[in-house]
Each structure stands twice: as C-alpha cells, then as structure tokens.
Design an enzyme around this catalytic site. Structure first.
Site, PDB file in Angstrom:
ATOM      1  N   CYS A   1       3.442  30.950   1.573  1.00  0.00           N
ATOM      2  CA  CYS A   1       2.041  30.681   1.926  1.00  0.00           C
ATOM      3  C   CYS A   1       1.860  29.177   1.996  1.00  0.00           C
ATOM      4  O   CYS A   1       2.764  28.462   2.412  1.00  0.00           O
ATOM      5  CB  CYS A   1       1.099  31.334   0.914  1.00  0.00           C
ATOM      6  SG  CYS A   1       1.308  30.739  -0.786  1.00  0.00           S
TER       7      CYS A   1
ATOM      8  N   ARG B   1      -3.202  28.639  11.152  1.00  0.00           N
ATOM      9  CA  ARG B   1      -2.324  27.666  10.498  1.00  0.00           C
ATOM     10  C   ARG B   1      -0.865  27.963  10.822  1.00  0.00           C
ATOM     11  O   ARG B   1      -0.048  27.057  11.015  1.00  0.00           O
ATOM     12  CB  ARG B   1      -2.557  27.674   8.986  1.00  0.00           C
ATOM     13  CG  ARG B   1      -3.900  27.089   8.572  1.00  0.00           C
ATOM     14  CD  ARG B   1      -4.234  27.411   7.121  1.00  0.00           C
ATOM     15  NE  ARG B   1      -3.290  26.819   6.181  1.00  0.00           N
ATOM     16  CZ  ARG B   1      -3.278  27.085   4.879  1.00  0.00           C
ATOM     17  NH1 ARG B   1      -4.171  27.945   4.370  1.00  0.00           N
ATOM     18  NH2 ARG B   1      -2.412  26.505   4.085  1.00  0.00           N
TER      19      ARG B   1
END
Length: 330
Positions: free
Chosen positions: A288, A211
């Site tokens: 995050c 990601r």
C-alpha cells in the site's frame, strides 16, 4: 488454553453464524462488538486501540482514545512499537524485543486473548493483527467495525484517564519472516509476470486506482505515484462496506461478507488467478502506501481462507523513495 478458547468460542456460536477462523486453535479473525462484550465476561481480554491517521490529518488518535474508548482498553501506537528504518519510514515491523516489551507493558501474556480495534471501523486494526500473528500470537482478533460500531450497538464506554495494567514478562517471540517482504525481494519479483510464471508472487496494491496508475498525487509530498511492475490494483476500501451509525449518522466500515470479498478479488486479478489464490496455488504479497492498509488486504484474503500471504513492509513509500526503482504509470 486452546481447549478453553474452543469452549469459549462455542458458547458464542449460533446456527446462522460461525467464526471466520483459520484453524481450530487460532482465535477468530473477526469479532463483533457483542461477541467481544460476551467474551470479556468469561475470560480476561486485552483490548488495544490502534487508531492511526494519515500524516495530513488533523485528528489526534491518543487524545481521542483518552476521551472515548472501550472499557479497560490500552493505546498501542503503531509508530512507536516499530523498528527504525534507514529511510525514516514509520510503523515498520518491530524487532521481537520491542514487540515483547510493548506486550509486557500492556499486561499481555502469550496466552492472552487480544482484541484490536480502531476508530475508523476497519483501517489500522488489520495491520496490528498482522503484527501479532506474524509474531505467533494466534489468540488475536480485530473488532469488526471498531469503536464506531461498538458505540452504535450501545455498549459501555470509558472516558477517563486509563489505568496502568500490571506489567508482565512476555517472552521474546520469533518473527515469521515468510510473512514479510523486503525491497530487494520486491524488485526481483517485479520482473516476473505472475499470470505466466508459476514462481512469481502476485502483488496486490491497496492504494487508490488513481495513485496506482499515477494520475493522482501521493499524500506524501515529493513522492511519485505509479506502481511496481507486474502488480495489480486492489484498493483496500473495496474489501469493506460502509455502515451508517444509528446514533449520529456518521459512517464507519466493516468487512464485506465472504462471497463479496471473492467477487472483488476476481474483479482485480480475474477468475483464474483468483481461483489459484484461494486454492493456495499462487502466493500473494500485499502492499500500500506505507504498509498500513496492506493489512486490510491481508486480512480480507485470510477471511477467504488464503494462508500464503506476505506483506511488503516498506510498501510504496520505501519503493518510490529509491531512485533506482522502476515505476510504471498507466
């Protein structure tokens, strides 16, 4: 109260194990199930289940809590004990009033020993601990290994409707704003190379490497993957170790030991930067997907003795949702 906590902690120490604590007045950051069980025999402990699942999960944290929990535990919904956000983001840091009202409903006082856990082992509990510590509630810890480890060690459980605690008056606290970063601060910092500019904060991204590089999709539909310029990849699960339950063979997570945490940090940012971080000479920001597992990095660094750590509350979701954001993919 601080002296009482020190006396209680001393009873639980052994020659081979010491509390991982930031100071003599703070509660331990981590507690084992046996330590929590023993501590609850000597003083009142507020137990909070803060289990949280990704939006695409079929699991229901509240239902699971009703069916199986630590005795006397209450459920803290991190999406409800939160502030509203212009982009509709979830579990943002609550206003001081909201935090105080939630503590009061749980029967918590500023002097209460709070132990936080989740049903993954270690996942959402560090984020909740970050919240308590940011509001100055230093008598707060997480249960390392959470509910699965508690069960694995054969400790008692409850599975009936929880009792409502007596409401307390929790004084409205002051948020330590140095522990939170805004979008504007992240954009400003992203133009600086933290390995060359001493004024730059080093940003650690807790999402998966895929990601981070933009080679895997985000779990939130329509959101671009990639990363903030000049940030480093440090997937949160690399700070954790898998454990296998003796009772049913299921997996859960606990924190790595201190020496292993240090090696993981060095693998992410290099030996020189890791030294600066651990020695308090390089400020850190953790981020995050939505601000949840950034708490795992925050706590892992705290276990290494690092204190100068902030958390980007919006994290990648807030950053990538803004069309003006610069996104790096590599």
């Amino acid at each position: 109260m601080a002296s009482l906590l020190r006396r209680t902690s001393a009873r639980l120490l052994t020659t081979s194990q010491r509390w991982l604590s930031t100071s003599t007045t703070d509660a331990p950051l981590l507690l084992s199930p046996k330590q929590v069980h023993e501590l609850s025999k000597s003083e009142p402990v507020a137990l909070l289940d803060v289990s949280w699942f990704m939006p695409n999960s079929t699991r229901d944290a509240k239902v699971e809590f009703i069916n199986k929990r630590l005795p006397g535990a209450q459920f803290l919904d991190l999406d409800q004990v939160a502030s509203t956000h212009e982009l509709g983001l979830k579990h943002m840091m609550p206003e001081p009033r909201v935090f105080a009202e939630a503590c009061g409903r749980f029967g918590i006082q500023p002097s209460s020993q709070v132990v936080i856990y989740d049903s993954h082992g270690v996942f959402s509990s560090p984020r909740a601990l970050f919240m308590f510590r940011a509001f100055g509630h230093q008598k707060s810890s997480i249960l390392n290994g959470g509910l699965p480890r508690w069960i694995d060690e054969g400790l008692p459980l409850e599975g009936t409707q929880p009792q409502t605690p007596r409401v307390t008056n929790y004084a409205e606290p002051i948020l330590d704003e140095h522990m939170i970063r805004s979008y504007e601060q992240m954009v400003s910092n992203s133009s600086l190379d933290p390995t060359k500019d001493s004024s730059a904060e080093l940003v650690l991204d807790a999402r998966s490497k895929e990601r981070y590089t933009g080679t895997a999709a985000e779990p939130r539909p329509g959101l671009s993957s990639g990363h903030i310029p000049n940030s480093f990849s440090l997937p949160f699960n690399t700070f954790l170790q898998k454990q296998i339950s003796n009772s049913d063979g299921s997996e859960y997570t606990t924190f790595l030991p201190q020496d292993a945490l240090r090696r993981v940090l060095e693998g992410s940012v290099g030996h020189e930067q890791a030294q600066l971080i651990i020695n308090g000479k390089k400020p850190i920001v953790t981020t995050c997907g939505s601000g949840m597992t950034a708490g795992v990095l925050w706590l892992g660094l705290r276990l290494l003795g690092v204190k100068n750590i902030a958390l980007y509350d919006e994290s990648w979701t807030g950053y990538a949702m803004r069309p003006s954001s610069q996104i790096v993919k590599n």
